[in-house]
Structure formats: C-alpha cells, structure tokens
Design a protein around this motif. Structure first.
Motif, PDB file in Angstrom:
ATOM      1  N   PRO A  30      -9.822 -39.129  37.461  1.00  0.00           N
ATOM      2  CA  PRO A  30      -9.084 -39.976  38.388  1.00  0.00           C
ATOM      3  C   PRO A  30      -9.401 -41.441  38.151  1.00  0.00           C
ATOM      4  O   PRO A  30     -10.492 -41.792  37.713  1.00  0.00           O
ATOM      5  CB  PRO A  30      -9.593 -39.518  39.768  1.00  0.00           C
ATOM      6  N   GLU A  31      -8.462 -42.300  38.472  1.00  0.00           N
ATOM      7  CA  GLU A  31      -8.662 -43.722  38.221  1.00  0.00           C
ATOM      8  C   GLU A  31      -9.734 -44.312  39.129  1.00  0.00           C
ATOM      9  O   GLU A  31     -10.535 -45.130  38.707  1.00  0.00           O
ATOM     10  CB  GLU A  31      -7.342 -44.473  38.430  1.00  0.00           C
ATOM     11  N   VAL A  32      -9.754 -43.891  40.386  1.00  0.00           N
ATOM     12  CA  VAL A  32     -10.756 -44.392  41.317  1.00  0.00           C
ATOM     13  C   VAL A  32     -11.857 -43.347  41.443  1.00  0.00           C
ATOM     14  O   VAL A  32     -11.614 -42.241  41.932  1.00  0.00           O
ATOM     15  CB  VAL A  32     -10.136 -44.684  42.701  1.00  0.00           C
ATOM     16  N   ARG A  33     -13.038 -43.674  40.988  1.00  0.00           N
ATOM     17  CA  ARG A  33     -14.128 -42.714  40.988  1.00  0.00           C
ATOM     18  C   ARG A  33     -14.946 -42.848  42.280  1.00  0.00           C
ATOM     19  O   ARG A  33     -15.171 -43.929  42.775  1.00  0.00           O
ATOM     20  CB  ARG A  33     -15.043 -42.931  39.787  1.00  0.00           C
ATOM     21  N   ALA A  34     -15.381 -41.726  42.781  1.00  0.00           N
ATOM     22  CA  ALA A  34     -16.214 -41.710  43.980  1.00  0.00           C
ATOM     23  C   ALA A  34     -17.180 -40.543  43.860  1.00  0.00           C
ATOM     24  O   ALA A  34     -17.037 -39.686  42.985  1.00  0.00           O
ATOM     25  CB  ALA A  34     -15.359 -41.588  45.231  1.00  0.00           C
ATOM     26  N   LEU A  35     -18.164 -40.522  44.729  1.00  0.00           N
ATOM     27  CA  LEU A  35     -19.150 -39.445  44.700  1.00  0.00           C
ATOM     28  C   LEU A  35     -19.286 -38.830  46.085  1.00  0.00           C
ATOM     29  O   LEU A  35     -19.166 -39.501  47.103  1.00  0.00           O
ATOM     30  CB  LEU A  35     -20.519 -39.976  44.267  1.00  0.00           C
ATOM     31  N   LYS A  36     -19.529 -37.530  46.076  1.00  0.00           N
ATOM     32  CA  LYS A  36     -19.909 -36.833  47.305  1.00  0.00           C
ATOM     33  C   LYS A  36     -21.425 -36.659  47.305  1.00  0.00           C
ATOM     34  O   LYS A  36     -22.079 -36.875  46.298  1.00  0.00           O
ATOM     35  CB  LYS A  36     -19.210 -35.465  47.356  1.00  0.00           C
ATOM     36  N   ARG A  37     -21.963 -36.234  48.410  1.00  0.00           N
ATOM     37  CA  ARG A  37     -23.410 -36.073  48.538  1.00  0.00           C
ATOM     38  C   ARG A  37     -23.842 -34.751  47.902  1.00  0.00           C
ATOM     39  O   ARG A  37     -23.246 -33.702  48.126  1.00  0.00           O
ATOM     40  CB  ARG A  37     -23.822 -36.106  50.009  1.00  0.00           C
ATOM     41  N   HIS A  38     -24.894 -34.821  47.101  1.00  0.00           N
ATOM     42  CA  HIS A  38     -25.436 -33.627  46.460  1.00  0.00           C
ATOM     43  C   HIS A  38     -25.984 -32.670  47.512  1.00  0.00           C
ATOM     44  O   HIS A  38     -26.688 -33.070  48.440  1.00  0.00           O
ATOM     45  CB  HIS A  38     -26.556 -34.036  45.499  1.00  0.00           C
ATOM     46  N   ARG A  39     -25.648 -31.384  47.358  1.00  0.00           N
ATOM     47  CA  ARG A  39     -26.097 -30.369  48.310  1.00  0.00           C
ATOM     48  C   ARG A  39     -27.054 -29.409  47.602  1.00  0.00           C
ATOM     49  O   ARG A  39     -26.732 -28.867  46.548  1.00  0.00           O
ATOM     50  CB  ARG A  39     -24.915 -29.575  48.882  1.00  0.00           C
ATOM     51  N   VAL A  40     -28.226 -29.217  48.191  1.00  0.00           N
ATOM     52  CA  VAL A  40     -29.172 -28.231  47.692  1.00  0.00           C
ATOM     53  C   VAL A  40     -29.057 -26.989  48.557  1.00  0.00           C
ATOM     54  O   VAL A  40     -29.238 -27.051  49.775  1.00  0.00           O
ATOM     55  CB  VAL A  40     -30.619 -28.766  47.737  1.00  0.00           C
ATOM     56  N   ILE A  41     -28.715 -25.869  47.956  1.00  0.00           N
ATOM     57  CA  ILE A  41     -28.545 -24.630  48.713  1.00  0.00           C
ATOM     58  C   ILE A  41     -29.711 -23.683  48.441  1.00  0.00           C
ATOM     59  O   ILE A  41     -30.387 -23.785  47.421  1.00  0.00           O
ATOM     60  CB  ILE A  41     -27.222 -23.913  48.358  1.00  0.00           C
ATOM     61  N   GLU A  42     -29.934 -22.801  49.385  1.00  0.00           N
ATOM     62  CA  GLU A  42     -30.896 -21.736  49.147  1.00  0.00           C
ATOM     63  C   GLU A  42     -30.163 -20.570  48.491  1.00  0.00           C
ATOM     64  O   GLU A  42     -28.958 -20.396  48.658  1.00  0.00           O
ATOM     65  CB  GLU A  42     -31.541 -21.308  50.470  1.00  0.00           C
TER      66      GLU A  42
END
Length: 626
Positions: A30-42
């Motif tokens: 995508p032209e506009v880059r963004a990030l979501k929050r990293h999730r650590v799962i069990e």
C-alpha cells in the motif's frame, strides 16, 4: 547484497534488483504504510506438550524466529513453577565462565550455591581444565534444588560451539537434581535419539513449534480468514513471518509462491520503513550494544528519544523486553545490519564509547570485548584488559583471556598488559619457562606492571626448581614494588627461595617479616607459621608454639592454598615431633580442605601426612593403605 537464508542468518549474496523484483511479485504494497501493535499470544497446544512430559530435560529446538524464548518464558511462569534464566553468549564457551554464570542464576533458587565454586576457581591455577570436578562441586551445592524449580538455558547453540562446555552441562545434569529447559537452534550433542524415544528428554522441534492455523489466526486477528490461512501456508507456520505480518497492513497476492525467508524480508522491510527515520536511526544505534537495557538505551539515545524508539520497536516486535533486559530479535538484528548499511544509517557518534563505559562500570567484560571486536576501537582493548585481568584470572577464565591475547596479537597490539596476560596463562598451564620470558618482556615494556610481571616470573621459576633465578626475579620485583604490601609479597617469595636453597638469610628474613604480622590478619599469621615450620623441617629443630596458635586461626583464612600449605607442614611436623594424635587431626583437616576445594595436586601430600600419623599410632593397616 546479503540476505537472510532459511536458518535466519546472513547468507549468500543476491542482486538488489533481483530482490526488488522478487518482492514486487510477492506482495502488493500500500502507498501509505502503517503499523499495528505486535501481539504476543500464549500457545496452549505447546504448553500441553510440555506439561504432559515427565522428562527432567525438555528442549525447544528450531531455527531463529520460532518463538522458543517466548514459549520458555511463558511456560516457566505458569503452573506453580519457579524459573531461573541463563542466556548463553559467545563467551559461554569458556567453561569457567559458563559454570559461574549458571551458578550465579541458580543461587536465586539455592542460596550460596556459587560460593564454593568461586573459591575453587580462585584457588587453582587452571581449575576449569577438570570439567567433571567443576560439575561435581556445583552439583553437590545444588542438592537442595526445589521440585518446582527450572533452569532455562536460552540460546544454547552458543554453548554447543565448544564440546567442553557441552560436556560441563551434561556432567552437571548428572551430578545435580536440576530440571532443565533448553532453547536452542541445534540439539545438544548429549541428547541422543534414544533418549528422546524413551522419554528421557522431550524435544519440541521446528515442526511442533511452527504455528498452526488456529494459533496464526489469534495473531493475525485483523486479517481476513483467507488472507491469514494463505499466509500461514506460504510461511510454513514460521512465527517470525506471522509476527511481522501481524503488525503490517501489507497483503500477499493469492498466486504468490515465495519461500518463507523472502516473506520475512518483505514484511521486515514493510515494518522497518513504517517506523520512520528517527526510530530507524535509534535502532541502528541500539544495535551497537550486545547487551541492552533501559538505562543503556537512555545513555545511547538520550532520555527523551529512548522511550519513543524503544516503545515503537517493542510494539513492532523487533525488540523484546525480558526482566530488565531489552533484546533485539536475532533476525531483526541481522536485517538491521543489512538494511542500515544500504541506507547509509550509522550509529550515533559516541555510541561505542557509551557502551564501553557502561560495560566497564558494570564489569561486563565480555560485552565490552564484543563491542571492540565488532566496532573496531582496537586501542580500547588495552585498558579493558588491564581492568578485567584479575577478575578473569580469579574466575579461572583462561580461554577468555587467551582469546583476548590472540586477538591483540592478530591486531599487532604490543602493549605490556598482553605480555603479562600471556605470562599468567603460561604459568597456569605449567609452561614455566614461557611464563618467565613473557614476564620479563612485560616488565621491560611498562615499569608500572614490572612488579606484577616479575612476581609471576618468580613464581614460575620457583615451581620449575630454578631457585636462583626465582630469587633474582623476586628481588627485582621488590625493587619495582610501589607499595609496602607489594614489597612484602616479593620478600615472602624470596624467603621461600632462601629456605629451599638453605641460605642463612632465611632465618633473619622470616623474623623480620613475622615481627610485623598482626593477629587481626589471620592469613598472614598462618602464612608466617607455615614458612617457619618449613624452615624448621629443613633445620631439624621443631618449635611448634607459633604453629599451634596459627592452627586456631584457620577458620579466618579465606585462601585454600595458604590453608592447605600450612596444614600439610603442620601435620608432618606434629608427626615428627611425636604428637601423633594431633598429627592425625591435622591430616584430617588437610583432607577436608583438599576434598572441599578439590585440590587434587595436594592428595599425595595429604596421604603422606596421614600415613605418618597412623604409623605413629601403630595403626599399621591404615598407614599401609595411605
């Protein structure tokens, strides 16, 4: 340019254009880059496998990026378990350093388990040569290991680079009731297929650690079901790829057929680009530090910049925080090294110096050495070696000192401290003439090190039965001494030579040195008494009042060598003086010291002292056995 291969390390070179074309056909950006929050799962599926096993040793074996450390951390925290954590590094191939590191972390569960090991390493010149003895000492002191206790060794593959280090771990496991959880990129050499087959060792390998569709769906919660399923299939369940994908909005084309490492590069590029220039620069600077925490991050970036950089990296999963440590993911560290070089990003000015200052202040010598090797301020190795030399020797870390001296030689560094280091190494390895030569060279190069260098050379000459040369070296050491304590140490050395040479100076020298000894210094009292007994044994006249008094101060002597030397001379003198019961008690004390600190070289002396005492008591069978 370098790329990350399937094992997550820098591999063969590819043309930048080929990589760009490969990525272009792999995904739509995508032209506009963004990030979501990293999730650590069990991962309950893996927890269940670990819980169901009855094995005392459980291993997580897979390449980088399979979530081994995270799984170990999560599992040890649950189920009423109590865990202690040891992260292996390149310096863990030094058996003495490995033994002390493991003992130090285990002390949180078994208090004081490291004390006797430290004393043993300090007492013997090359204690780490006897790997089984080190394991026995620590194993005996870990007898009180709690049933719910687990020792976690992370990055065990660093230990696996040295067979002697692996042998120590195996021997420790045999000697102690510890429970062990290992995270490694390769199976320990002492774990056989038979042990795994019969359930003595549990191994969760790459196949087991790969994410299944349900686990991946929990991570890729913001993606559509078809997108998540397709990504899991293309990534072969590699958690590193799935974790990066979870913070990126980039989508994979349905007809793409990339290998997992290409996917990792793609998503790593997406995440890195979205972090912004300030965070990219900050991560470049942080990557200089082999061991990182919040305090050092603040020193490297400044308190205002450190928090947003670390927060952004933690949110993206590039940085992981465990206890007080911040760790760059190994795949992310390799990617950063590659990408920052391409972009021309350089660590901030002064970052290397800040790391070295912090590590020296904390006495984290191995980390400081790693910085010098990686970043190249070779002139810093001389002050580092000066600061660390005594601690490395006291801990028996001869391979580490050897590595430093070899690195200095390869870099054409001719400072006196490296000649002194080689002299100490040669002396502890029994190469006495070599120790004398290096000691003389160090003394000639730097007057400030002359006393220390000549003292080492004098001890080497004395042990090599070159008493005349030893006496001359000790006399030169006395002249070079800058303090009263140094000059006295050199005079004690001369006294030993006078006694062995049966020189008339022995008596007056002993009298002068003994006259200033205070009862408050038990070690000096015992040392003086031992010399007097040895002198009397040479002259044939035994007056043991001073030795009798010194024997009452042995509990205050925190030096196994001084203690054992006195006990040996005292036991023999008592037997020769007809005090056979006292001689037997003294020989028993000598045996206890020998056994406690594993002073194997003193076993023949202890046997001779015992035989003399038993003969005097007419206990002929025991005397003959001794």
């Amino acid at each position: 340019m370098p790329h990350l291969n399937a094992r997550g390390v820098l591999g063969s070179e590819l043309d930048p254009g080929e990589i760009a074309q490969e990525m272009a056909t792999t995904a739509t950006v995508p032209e506009v880059r963004a990030l979501k929050r990293h999730r650590v799962i069990e991962r309950p599926r893996l927890f269940a496998l670990l819980d169901e096993s009855k094995a005392r040793v459980r291993t997580l074996v897979a390449p980088a990026g399979y979530g081994k450390s995270t799984l170990a951390e999560q599992w040890v925290r649950g189920g009423g378990r109590r865990g202690v954590w040891y992260t292996a590094r390149s310096a863990s191939t030094d058996v003495a350093g490995l033994a002390l590191g493991l003992a130090r972390v285990c002390a949180a569960l078994v208090g004081g388990c490291d004390e006797r090991l430290r004393e043993h390493l300090r007492a013997l010149p090359a204690a780490a040569e006897n790997i089984d003895t080190l394991a026995e000492i620590l194993g005996e002191d870990l007898e009180a290991w709690p049933a719910e206790g687990w020792l976690v060794i992370d990055d065990y593959h660093e230990i696996a680079a040295e067979p002697k280090a692996e042998r120590f771990v195996s021997s420790l496991l045999a000697a102690a009731p510890i429970q062990l959880l290992i995270a490694s990129r390769q199976r320990p050499a002492w774990v056989s297929a038979k042990k795994i087959l019969y359930g003595d060792v549990l191994e969760l390998n790459q196949t087991a650690l790969a994410m299944d569709s349900h686990e991946a769906a929990d991570v890729l919660v913001d993606r559509s079901a078809p997108s998540a399923s397709g990504l899991v299939s293309l990534a072969n369940g590699w958690p590193a790829v799935i974790g990066l994908a979870s913070v990126s909005f980039a989508e994979i084309e349905s007809d793409a057929e990339p290998v997992p490492e290409s996917l990792y590069r793609f998503f790593a590029e997406e995440v890195f680009s979205a972090l912004g220039v300030d965070v990219q620069q900050g991560l470049t600077t942080l990557s200089v530090a082999p061991i990182l925490d919040r305090e050092l991050a603040s020193a490297l970036l400044g308190p205002d910049a450190a928090e947003p950089v670390c927060s952004a990296a933690l949110d993206a999963g590039i940085l992981v925080e465990r206890s007080t440590q911040l760790e760059l993911h190994p795949l992310a560290r390799a990617f950063l090294a590659e990408r920052c070089q391409q972009l021309g990003l350089l660590p901030a000015d002064g970052s290397v110096a800040a790391c070295l200052d912090t590590y020296r202040a904390r006495r984290e010598w191995d980390a400081a050495f790693d910085v010098i090797v990686r970043s190249g301020p070779l002139h810093e190795l001389e002050p580092l070696t000066c600061a660390a030399l005594d601690e490395l020797l006291d801990a028996g870390r001869l391979p580490t000192l050897q590595k430093w001296c070899e690195f200095a030689a390869d870099a054409d560094l001719e400072d006196a401290i490296f000649f002194l280091g080689r002299s100490e190494l040669a002396f502890r390895s029994g190469r006495h003439l070599e120790a004398m030569a290096y000691g003389e060279s160090a003394a000639a190069k730097d007057p400030e090190l002359a006393f220390r260098a000549l003292s080492v050379a004098g001890r080497a000459a004395h042990i090599a039965s070159r008493e005349e040369e030893a006496l001359e070296l000790y006399q030169r050491a006395e002249a070079a001494g800058s303090t009263e304590s140094e000059r006295r140490d050199a005079e004690w050395g001369q006294l030993a030579c006078f006694i062995d040479l049966e020189r008339p100076e022995a008596g007056p020298t002993l009298a002068r040195l003994s006259s200033s000894v205070s009862l408050a210094d038990g070690r000096e009292v015992v040392r003086a008494a031992a010399h007097r007994v040895y002198l009397q044994l040479r002259s044939g006249s035994l007056q043991l009042e001073e030795a009798d008094m010194a024997s009452q101060l042995l509990s205050t002597v925190n030096d196994p060598l001084v203690e054992s030397a006195f006990r040996n001379a005292y036991a023999i003198a008592l037997a020769l003086g007809g005090r056979y019961a006292d001689a037997r008690a003294a020989s028993v004390g000598l045996w206890r010291t020998v056994e406690r600190f594993r002073l194997d070289f003193a076993i023949p002396h202890a046997l001779c002292a015992s035989a003399m005492a038993y003969s005097g008591l007419r206990e002929w069978r025991l005397a003959e056995q001794a």
